[in-house]
Design a protein around this motif. Structure first.
Motif, mmCIF file in Angstrom:
data_model
loop_
_atom_site.group_PDB
_atom_site.id
_atom_site.type_symbol
_atom_site.label_atom_id
_atom_site.label_comp_id
_atom_site.label_asym_id
_atom_site.label_seq_id
_atom_site.Cartn_x
_atom_site.Cartn_y
_atom_site.Cartn_z
ATOM 1 N N CYS A 51 -6.928 2.026 14.141
ATOM 2 C CA CYS A 51 -5.649 1.298 14.116
ATOM 3 C C CYS A 51 -4.788 1.583 15.340
ATOM 4 O O CYS A 51 -3.786 0.897 15.552
ATOM 5 N N VAL A 85 -4.442 -5.574 10.262
ATOM 6 C CA VAL A 85 -5.658 -6.297 10.661
ATOM 7 C C VAL A 85 -6.718 -5.329 11.157
ATOM 8 O O VAL A 85 -7.892 -5.427 10.783
ATOM 9 N N LYS A 86 -6.323 -4.364 11.963
ATOM 10 C CA LYS A 86 -7.286 -3.370 12.461
ATOM 11 C C LYS A 86 -7.842 -2.526 11.326
ATOM 12 O O LYS A 86 -9.031 -2.201 11.309
ATOM 13 N N CYS A 98 -8.180 -3.456 8.194
ATOM 14 C CA CYS A 98 -9.107 -4.316 7.447
ATOM 15 C C CYS A 98 -10.450 -4.426 8.147
ATOM 16 O O CYS A 98 -11.495 -4.390 7.493
ATOM 17 N N ASP A 99 -10.433 -4.568 9.458
ATOM 18 C CA ASP A 99 -11.688 -4.624 10.212
ATOM 19 C C ASP A 99 -12.474 -3.326 10.030
ATOM 20 O O ASP A 99 -13.678 -3.343 9.797
ATOM 21 N N PHE A 100 -11.801 -2.203 10.145
ATOM 22 C CA PHE A 100 -12.448 -0.894 10.009
ATOM 23 C C PHE A 100 -12.957 -0.666 8.587
ATOM 24 O O PHE A 100 -14.071 -0.186 8.388
ATOM 25 N N LYS A 108 -13.487 -2.950 6.262
ATOM 26 C CA LYS A 108 -14.285 -4.086 5.764
ATOM 27 C C LYS A 108 -13.714 -4.644 4.463
ATOM 28 O O LYS A 108 -14.433 -4.897 3.492
ATOM 29 N N ARG A 148 -10.569 -7.448 2.731
ATOM 30 C CA ARG A 148 -9.812 -8.674 2.985
ATOM 31 C C ARG A 148 -8.344 -8.339 3.239
ATOM 32 O O ARG A 148 -7.739 -7.561 2.492
ATOM 33 N N THR A 192 -13.271 -7.390 -1.162
ATOM 34 C CA THR A 192 -14.156 -7.782 -0.065
ATOM 35 C C THR A 192 -14.654 -9.208 -0.290
ATOM 36 O O THR A 192 -14.499 -9.769 -1.367
#
Length: 71
Positions: free
Chosen positions: A24, A48-49, A51-53, A55, A57, A69
């Protein structure tokens, strides 16, 4: 609806807080504030970061709405 801190702890299961902090672009104490519930919000870019890390929603992490997810 569950609190942000609870959703973060659930999504983080098995991962290290320091790795979330790095993903993040924040400090470890910032992540600790999120996880402890002392901080009730996350900046959009950090959400957003995260959530990407993690995995997960974004709508689930931010609001506790819908499935965790896409899987």
């Amino acid at each position: 609806m569950t609190p942000l801190a609870e959703r973060l702890r659930k999504a983080l299961a098995g991962r290290k807080q320091i790795d979330l902090a790095k993903a993040c672009g924040v400090t470890a104490p910032s992540v600790n504030l999120w996880l402890s519930g002392e901080s009730k919000r996350m900046d959009a870019v950090h959400l957003v970061k995260a959530c990407d890390f993690l995995k997960v929603r974004p709508k689930w992490l931010a609001l506790g709405v819908g499935p965790m997810t896409d899987r």
